[in-house]
Design an enzyme around this catalytic site. Sequence first.
Site, mmCIF file in Angstrom:
data_model
loop_
_atom_site.group_PDB
_atom_site.id
_atom_site.type_symbol
_atom_site.label_atom_id
_atom_site.label_comp_id
_atom_site.label_asym_id
_atom_site.label_seq_id
_atom_site.Cartn_x
_atom_site.Cartn_y
_atom_site.Cartn_z
ATOM 1 N N GLN A 114 0.567 5.837 0.509
ATOM 2 C CA GLN A 114 -0.179 6.862 1.226
ATOM 3 C C GLN A 114 -0.196 8.158 0.421
ATOM 4 O O GLN A 114 0.579 8.331 -0.523
ATOM 5 C CB GLN A 114 0.442 7.115 2.605
ATOM 6 C CG GLN A 114 0.406 5.915 3.526
ATOM 7 C CD GLN A 114 0.919 6.250 4.917
ATOM 8 O OE1 GLN A 114 0.360 7.089 5.622
ATOM 9 N NE2 GLN A 114 2.012 5.601 5.299
ATOM 10 N N HIS A 130 0.848 -1.190 0.000
ATOM 11 C CA HIS A 130 0.000 0.000 0.000
ATOM 12 C C HIS A 130 0.883 1.240 0.000
ATOM 13 O O HIS A 130 2.062 1.192 0.318
ATOM 14 C CB HIS A 130 -0.924 0.024 1.224
ATOM 15 C CG HIS A 130 -0.200 0.270 2.518
ATOM 16 N ND1 HIS A 130 0.583 -0.688 3.132
ATOM 17 C CD2 HIS A 130 -0.110 1.381 3.311
ATOM 18 C CE1 HIS A 130 1.095 -0.193 4.249
ATOM 19 N NE2 HIS A 130 0.710 1.057 4.378
#
Length: 315
Positions: free
Chosen positions: A143, A141
């Site tokens: 951000q 992931h």
Amino acid sequence: MKELRRNPITGEWVIVSSARSARPVLPENACPLCPGVFELEEDYDLAVFDNRFPALSFDAPEITEEDSIVEKARAFGKCEVIMYTSEHELAVPDMPVKQLAKLIEVWCDRYRDLSRNKDLKYIYIFENRGREVGATLDHAHGQLYAFPYLPPRVERKVNYTREQYFLNGNCTLCDMLKNIPEKNIVKKGHYFVSLVPPYARFPYECHIYPLRHVSYLTDLTGEEKWELAEFIRDVAKRYDWLFEEKFPYMMMLFSAPYNTDELYDEFFHFHIEFNPPKRSKDKMKWMASVETGSWNFINPASPEEVARELREALD
């Protein structure tokens, strides 16, 4: 507590966000980013959601204290989590190019959406991979931080490239790319080049530059985005193959600012930086007093030798 405080010596804003230490502790081996565990109830391909413990938010409290010795402001902004895939074990080096191309479209969507908010000046997308750079979750992931001001390093990049443009009439990166030595290049494609820049700050720093001058990720064509996906995977894979491990890195996207009443199209060149925190398989490149205090980096490795190592890792 969540607020901005200005450093009276440098003028930099510091984000104070004590609530981030209140993150929940999940059972061992429970990944909150896997479908149905915590953050996302259903299966997904790619996903974006608000950070539960953001340093910046649209509903940040107003500043009420009037007798502070430093200037304060609301911690206004946005912090998002960008999920690359629902597959827990799938990381960037092994992802299909199609998946990374879809991720780039998600990045573009977030740029377009958040840039409509005229109070946001900079949208910063990044990925922290590995415990060495503070990543607490292994699930792939990234951000996004949307700032109401220009972060210091971005402001410095903007100011210098603008200055050079008015002096020489050219984009500094475009000029550099015309003359970059082959020994610094890791890979060259139709639309992009990856390289260890002669001015690298970290030992295994690697950049990706578009060969065509564009200021924003959203300026890229469909073919360029596909090749960019290939290059992002290629750099990450070279790290893993060279060091025979899941090599940690910080990947950072640098697009031009938004909503500042200035045009950046002529002088700011979109780029991506990979900054790994290691100087070898078993040694860290610590940010010690010189780097942290003076922002003057000392690179213990030859950029040209590192470029050779990365070239040979896959070629």
